[in-house]
Design an enzyme around this catalytic site. Structure first.
Site, PDB file in Angstrom:
ATOM      1  CG  HIS A 122      -1.912   0.964   1.395  1.00 16.90           C
ATOM      2  ND1 HIS A 122      -1.680   2.256   1.799  1.00 16.90           N
ATOM      3  CD2 HIS A 122      -3.245   0.880   1.166  1.00 16.90           C
ATOM      4  CE1 HIS A 122      -2.831   2.915   1.819  1.00 16.90           C
ATOM      5  NE2 HIS A 122      -3.797   2.099   1.441  1.00 16.90           N
ATOM      6  CG  ASP A 199       0.444  -2.591   6.185  1.00 16.36           C
ATOM      7  OD1 ASP A 199      -0.547  -2.783   6.923  1.00 16.36           O
ATOM      8  OD2 ASP A 199       0.416  -1.864   5.178  1.00 16.36           O
ATOM      9  CD  GLN A 202      -6.983  -4.478   3.932  1.00 15.57           C
ATOM     10  OE1 GLN A 202      -7.909  -5.243   4.218  1.00 15.57           O
ATOM     11  NE2 GLN A 202      -7.191  -3.214   3.613  1.00 15.57           N
ATOM     12  CE  LYS A 225      -7.352  -0.151   6.294  1.00 13.88           C
ATOM     13  NZ  LYS A 225      -8.080   0.241   5.085  1.00 13.88           N
ATOM     14  CB  CYS A 363      -3.660   3.361  -1.593  1.00 14.18           C
ATOM     15  SG  CYS A 363      -4.779   4.711  -1.279  1.00 14.18           S
TER      16      CYS A 363
HETATM   17  N1  PMP Z   1      -1.826  -0.809   4.573  1.00 16.35           N
HETATM   18  C1  PMP Z   1      -2.755  -1.546   3.956  1.00 16.35           C
HETATM   19  C2  PMP Z   1      -2.399  -2.903   3.443  1.00 16.35           C
HETATM   20  C3  PMP Z   1      -4.046  -1.047   3.800  1.00 16.35           C
HETATM   21  O1  PMP Z   1      -4.982  -1.771   3.180  1.00 16.35           O
HETATM   22  C4  PMP Z   1      -4.358   0.240   4.314  1.00 16.35           C
HETATM   23  C5  PMP Z   1      -5.735   0.837   4.178  1.00 16.35           C
HETATM   24  N2  PMP Z   1      -6.309   0.694   2.910  1.00 16.35           N
HETATM   25  C6  PMP Z   1      -3.348   0.958   4.954  1.00 16.35           C
HETATM   26  C7  PMP Z   1      -2.107   0.399   5.071  1.00 16.35           C
HETATM   27  C8  PMP Z   1      -3.592   2.313   5.526  1.00 16.35           C
HETATM   28  O2  PMP Z   1      -4.483   2.251   6.589  1.00 16.35           O
HETATM   29  P1  PMP Z   1      -5.056   3.582   7.245  1.00 16.35           P
HETATM   30  O3  PMP Z   1      -5.645   4.386   6.125  1.00 16.35           O
HETATM   31  O4  PMP Z   1      -6.086   3.098   8.197  1.00 16.35           O
HETATM   32  O5  PMP Z   1      -3.930   4.274   7.903  1.00 16.35           O
END
Ligand code: PMP
Length: 404
Positions: A122, A199, A202, A225, A363
């Site tokens: 991401h 990270d 997910q 999430k 993203c």
């Molecule tokens: N890493 C991953 C794999 C994600 O899917 C996301 C959210 N789409 C993020 C980081 C960022 O999370 P947040 O917007 O809650 O900071």
């Protein structure tokens, strides 16, 4: 017995309609809906406990502090961390990673040092490293993947050099659903004397995560999430590492004493928590964790696996269907394109049928470049979704396909 209908009753929003159609919510990768107990924890605390934490001698402040610190213990237990000193509250995964990159990069990385990330990260796990690269001249190395969306572990191994200082990888891809073999990847990194940040944005909502079993040095996730509130997240770090890192931001809470000549920083975890924390958020995050724990993360994983298998099977019956992400170990995310229908058109028309999916690059633009596409339609399932909803998605896609 997994009773999805009973679970659905806990989520008031699932009763609503959009465009006169029952809502089918398949955008759980972006954020999940909230059970009643989480929303009630927020209002209850505002109505009956609210006071700033840590600094107060009065009753409410102590009660708010107790709730806040009990939430830290809930998170510790949930991740199986060794100590609450290892649980830092942040605004979310993005802030957790930025905190980490800033502190670790400041202390341990010099010009020419290397970070290993993967092609499926991401932007939250790419851009902070690029900002550090611009500041300090560090180098990003990228683990490639095969066409099924699995990381190439041989190539990963080859990326290590004596300049490798850190590996920073996602446990689950938000686009492909790939569950990366993080435990094995940590082992490889440690064999090279390199720590690992995972990270978990997910992964945490969909499977049991045990940071000590993974032996991850750092682990980040977001509350929103995992059925919790927005604006609160966690950075886990092994105490021996956190002790060595400098603070991220300065302010209240993170100090022991301040004079104009010198500041002595607070102990862990407060050293990394400048300013008033989102103590209402941490209490309701703990409620969300209690909620999923009562159902059981393994039960949730098994149910969502069944949904994903069913979804993959059904979607593949659609003419012109292209699915991105067919890893052997796959979480409840399905990205796809149909014929040459633009993802945006597909998403917009599905929305008119009451079906919420996400469209675009998610993203993860470098991953899109690897796949040779601009974006996908993404359906991501959560503990309250059903096979009937998947049937409706399939029927919806077929209807949209006919229009083109
Ligand atoms: N890493 C991953 C794999 C994600 O899917 C996301 C959210 N789409 C993020 C980081 C960022 O999370 P947040 O917007 O809650 O900071």
């Amino acid at each position: 017995m997994y009773d999805v209908n009973k679970i659905r009753e806990d989520f008031p929003i699932l009763q609503r309609e959009v465009y006169g159609k029952p809502l089918i919510y398949f955008d759980n990768g972006a954020t999940t809906q909230k059970p009643r107990c989480v929303v009630e924890a927020i209002t209850d605390e505002y109505y009956s406990v609210n006071a700033n934490v840590h600094r107060g001698v009065h009753f409410l402040s102590q009660q708010a502090t107790d709730l806040h610190e009990a939430s830290r213990e809930t998170v510790r237990k949930f991740l199986n961390a060794a100590s609450t000193n290892e649980i830092i509250f942040t605004r979310g995964t993005t802030e957790s990673i930025n905190l980490f990159v800033s502190s670790f990069g400041e202390e341990f990385m010099r010009e020419g040092d290397e970070v290993i990330i993967s092609v499926m990260e991401h932007h939250s796990n790419i851009v902070p490293w690029q900002l550090l690269a611009a500041r300090k001249g560090i180098v990003l190395k990228v683990i490639p993947m095969n066409d099924k969306g699995e990381l190439l572990l041989d190539e990963y191994e080859k990326l290590f050099s004596e300049r490798t200082k850190i590996v920073s990888i996602t446990q689950v891809s938000n686009v492909l659903g790939t569950v990366n073999p993080v435990k094995q990847m940590v082992e490889t990194a440690h064999a090279h004397g390199v720590p690992v940040l995972v990270d978990g944005a997910q992964s945490v909502p969909h499977m049991t995560v045990d940071v000590r079993d993974l032996d991850a040095d750092f682990f980040a996730f977001s509350g929103h999430k995992i059925y919790g509130p927005t604006g609160v997240g966690v950075l886990y770090g092994k105490e021996e590492w956190l002790d060595k890192l400098p603070p991220y931001q300065g302010g209240g809470e993170m100090i022991q004493s301040v004079t104009f000549e010198k500041t002595v920083f607070n102990e862990l975890p407060y050293k990394f928590e400048a300013g008033t924390p989102d103590y209402i958020g941490t209490t309701s995050l703990a409620k969300a964790i209690d909620y999923v724990s009562a159902i059981g993360m393994d039960n949730i994983a098994a149910y969502e696996h069944e949904l994903t298998e069913y979804g993959m099977q059904q979607l593949k019956t659609i003419e012109g269907m292209r699915i991105f992400g067919e890893a052997e170990h796959k979480s409840s995310v399905i990205s796809f394109l149909v014929g040459n229908i633009h993802h945006f058109d597909m998403g917009t028309l599905l929305d008119r049928l009451g079906i919420a999916v996400r469209t675009g690059h998610h993203c993860a633009q470098p991953l899109m470049q690897r796949l040779g596409i601009e974006g996908t339609v993404r359906a991501s399932f959560a503990l309250y979704n059903t096979k009937e909803e998947i049937d409706a998605l399939v029927a919806g896609i077929q209807r949209v396909s006919k229009m083109f």
